[in-house]
Enzyme design. Sequence first.
Site, mmCIF file in Angstrom:
data_model
loop_
_atom_site.group_PDB
_atom_site.id
_atom_site.type_symbol
_atom_site.label_atom_id
_atom_site.label_comp_id
_atom_site.label_asym_id
_atom_site.label_seq_id
_atom_site.Cartn_x
_atom_site.Cartn_y
_atom_site.Cartn_z
ATOM 1 N N LYS A 114 0.690 -1.238 -0.083
ATOM 2 C CA LYS A 114 -0.150 0.067 -0.016
ATOM 3 C C LYS A 114 0.930 1.348 0.014
ATOM 4 O O LYS A 114 1.852 1.220 0.710
ATOM 5 C CB LYS A 114 -0.845 -0.106 1.266
ATOM 6 C CG LYS A 114 -1.976 -1.023 1.110
ATOM 7 C CD LYS A 114 -2.766 -0.964 2.491
ATOM 8 C CE LYS A 114 -3.380 0.307 2.746
ATOM 9 N NZ LYS A 114 -4.370 0.699 1.615
ATOM 10 N N SER A 116 0.517 4.156 1.198
ATOM 11 C CA SER A 116 0.606 4.807 2.455
ATOM 12 C C SER A 116 1.489 4.297 3.453
ATOM 13 O O SER A 116 2.516 5.113 4.181
ATOM 14 C CB SER A 116 -0.774 4.848 3.276
ATOM 15 O OG SER A 116 -1.241 3.359 3.202
ATOM 16 N N ARG A 119 5.299 4.795 1.790
ATOM 17 C CA ARG A 119 5.840 6.217 1.943
ATOM 18 C C ARG A 119 6.694 6.251 3.313
ATOM 19 O O ARG A 119 7.430 6.895 3.503
ATOM 20 C CB ARG A 119 4.824 7.217 1.868
ATOM 21 C CG ARG A 119 4.115 7.543 0.567
ATOM 22 C CD ARG A 119 3.439 8.862 0.358
ATOM 23 N NE ARG A 119 2.045 8.673 0.875
ATOM 24 C CZ ARG A 119 1.171 8.299 0.531
ATOM 25 N NH1 ARG A 119 1.199 7.784 -0.938
ATOM 26 N NH2 ARG A 119 -0.124 8.080 0.945
ATOM 27 N N GLU A 152 6.549 -10.807 3.516
ATOM 28 C CA GLU A 152 7.876 -10.748 4.028
ATOM 29 C C GLU A 152 8.151 -9.087 4.203
ATOM 30 O O GLU A 152 8.323 -8.492 3.281
ATOM 31 C CB GLU A 152 8.833 -11.140 2.802
ATOM 32 C CG GLU A 152 8.616 -12.520 2.524
ATOM 33 C CD GLU A 152 7.872 -12.745 1.366
ATOM 34 O OE1 GLU A 152 7.857 -11.842 0.517
ATOM 35 O OE2 GLU A 152 7.206 -13.714 0.840
ATOM 36 N N GLN A 171 -2.469 -5.222 -0.717
ATOM 37 C CA GLN A 171 -3.330 -5.301 -1.619
ATOM 38 C C GLN A 171 -3.297 -6.605 -2.479
ATOM 39 O O GLN A 171 -2.251 -6.969 -2.802
ATOM 40 C CB GLN A 171 -3.406 -4.093 -2.602
ATOM 41 C CG GLN A 171 -3.223 -2.755 -2.091
ATOM 42 C CD GLN A 171 -3.395 -1.616 -3.197
ATOM 43 O OE1 GLN A 171 -4.353 -1.680 -3.700
ATOM 44 N NE2 GLN A 171 -2.249 -0.918 -3.092
ATOM 45 N N TYR A 185 -1.428 -25.407 -8.786
ATOM 46 C CA TYR A 185 -0.317 -25.057 -7.455
ATOM 47 C C TYR A 185 -0.606 -25.701 -6.257
ATOM 48 O O TYR A 185 -1.459 -25.454 -5.838
ATOM 49 C CB TYR A 185 -0.262 -23.758 -7.178
ATOM 50 C CG TYR A 185 0.813 -23.639 -6.232
ATOM 51 C CD1 TYR A 185 2.076 -23.477 -6.576
ATOM 52 C CD2 TYR A 185 0.335 -23.300 -4.959
ATOM 53 C CE1 TYR A 185 3.244 -23.289 -5.559
ATOM 54 C CE2 TYR A 185 1.387 -23.093 -3.950
ATOM 55 C CZ TYR A 185 2.663 -23.076 -4.269
ATOM 56 O OH TYR A 185 3.719 -22.946 -3.374
HETATM 57 N N1 LIG Z 1 4.342 -12.732 -0.951
HETATM 58 C C1 LIG Z 1 3.853 -14.157 -1.298
HETATM 59 C C2 LIG Z 1 4.400 -14.562 -2.434
HETATM 60 C C3 LIG Z 1 3.716 -15.957 -2.565
HETATM 61 N N2 LIG Z 1 2.943 -16.322 -1.919
HETATM 62 C C4 LIG Z 1 2.410 -17.876 -1.935
HETATM 63 C C5 LIG Z 1 1.515 -17.733 -3.286
HETATM 64 C C6 LIG Z 1 2.415 -18.468 -4.163
HETATM 65 O O1 LIG Z 1 1.448 -19.187 -4.992
HETATM 66 C C7 LIG Z 1 3.370 -19.551 -3.399
HETATM 67 C C8 LIG Z 1 4.589 -19.734 -3.985
HETATM 68 O O2 LIG Z 1 5.253 -18.628 -4.320
HETATM 69 P P1 LIG Z 1 6.687 -18.531 -5.136
HETATM 70 O O3 LIG Z 1 6.410 -19.317 -6.420
HETATM 71 O O4 LIG Z 1 6.978 -17.191 -5.439
HETATM 72 O O5 LIG Z 1 7.446 -19.285 -4.195
HETATM 73 P P2 LIG Z 1 8.639 -20.487 -4.369
HETATM 74 O O6 LIG Z 1 9.184 -20.341 -5.950
HETATM 75 O O7 LIG Z 1 9.710 -20.255 -3.371
HETATM 76 O O8 LIG Z 1 7.781 -21.570 -4.579
HETATM 77 P P3 LIG Z 1 7.173 -22.569 -3.136
HETATM 78 O O9 LIG Z 1 6.570 -21.605 -2.078
HETATM 79 O O10 LIG Z 1 6.256 -23.327 -3.746
HETATM 80 O O11 LIG Z 1 8.603 -23.289 -2.786
HETATM 81 O O12 LIG Z 1 3.526 -18.646 -2.241
HETATM 82 C C9 LIG Z 1 2.421 -15.657 -0.717
HETATM 83 O O13 LIG Z 1 1.823 -16.351 0.356
HETATM 84 N N3 LIG Z 1 3.026 -14.723 -0.229
#
Ligand SMILES: Nc1ccn([C@H]2C[C@H](O)[C@@H](COP(=O)(O)OP(=O)(O)OP(=O)(O)O)O2)c(=O)n1
Length: 199
Positions: A114, A116, A119, A152, A171, A185
């Site tokens: 986001k 906000s 920033r 993260e 978002q 997936y």
């Molecule tokens: N910020 C994020 C990014 C992704 N995901 C979830 C949704 C994605 O469908 C899943 C896998 O994301 P990536 O493909 O980016 O991760 P990896 O390649 O590391 O795969 P994995 O997590 O299956 O090992 O994780 C999440 O919850 N939060």
Amino acid sequence: MILSDREIRAALDRDAMKITPLPQASAWSSTAIDLTLDRELVRLKAPLIAGVPTPVSPAESGYRFDLLIRESGEQITMSSSGHVFESGSFLLAWTTEKLQLPHRSRLAARVEGKSSLARLGIGVHVTAPTIHAGFGFKQGDPGYVGSPLQLEMWNCGPLDIKLLPGMPICQLIVELVDGTPEKGYDGRFSIQGPRQVQA
Ligand SMILES: Nc1ccn([C@H]2C[C@H](O)[C@@H](COP(=O)(O)OP(=O)(O)OP(=O)(O)O)O2)c(=O)n1
């Protein structure tokens, strides 16, 4: 193609995707929905071997993200007074809402920040915004409503920021997949959430 608010509502109405609980009206904008911060956070610490901080390698065989968190993550449960996110620090966090995108629905998504919060120097992912078609879906488990998104979170701003449980934190942008994916997936993340972190 990014879905508009109307298209997202229509997709929710026909169970082509699920967001649980459904975000309130104020969370919706034209092409994105705000999601909120769960009270569980994890601070990563370097694992110690014989008292010495040890680097971890995601490339090592047997590496499992959830095990790494279990071994080197410090669980923080926010009270209603929140958690001070110190300048220069990093946290794993989750959305309160669970998301499900059955891959037959031809929907994928992105989680983004986001402005906000941006920033103030707060980021909610580290170059990993992709939510795959099929995320949060378990074949043969109609009662499963989906998985929280993992965030993260980094604070690269100069201020310590008070995080509060339930605050709008990121978002969700929903996108139409061109064609039907061959592969669902069924990633490890799809059954991961803050409450599985504890050993
Ligand atoms: N910020 C994020 C990014 C992704 N995901 C979830 C949704 C994605 O469908 C899943 C896998 O994301 P990536 O493909 O980016 O991760 P990896 O390649 O590391 O795969 P994995 O997590 O299956 O090992 O994780 C999440 O919850 N939060």
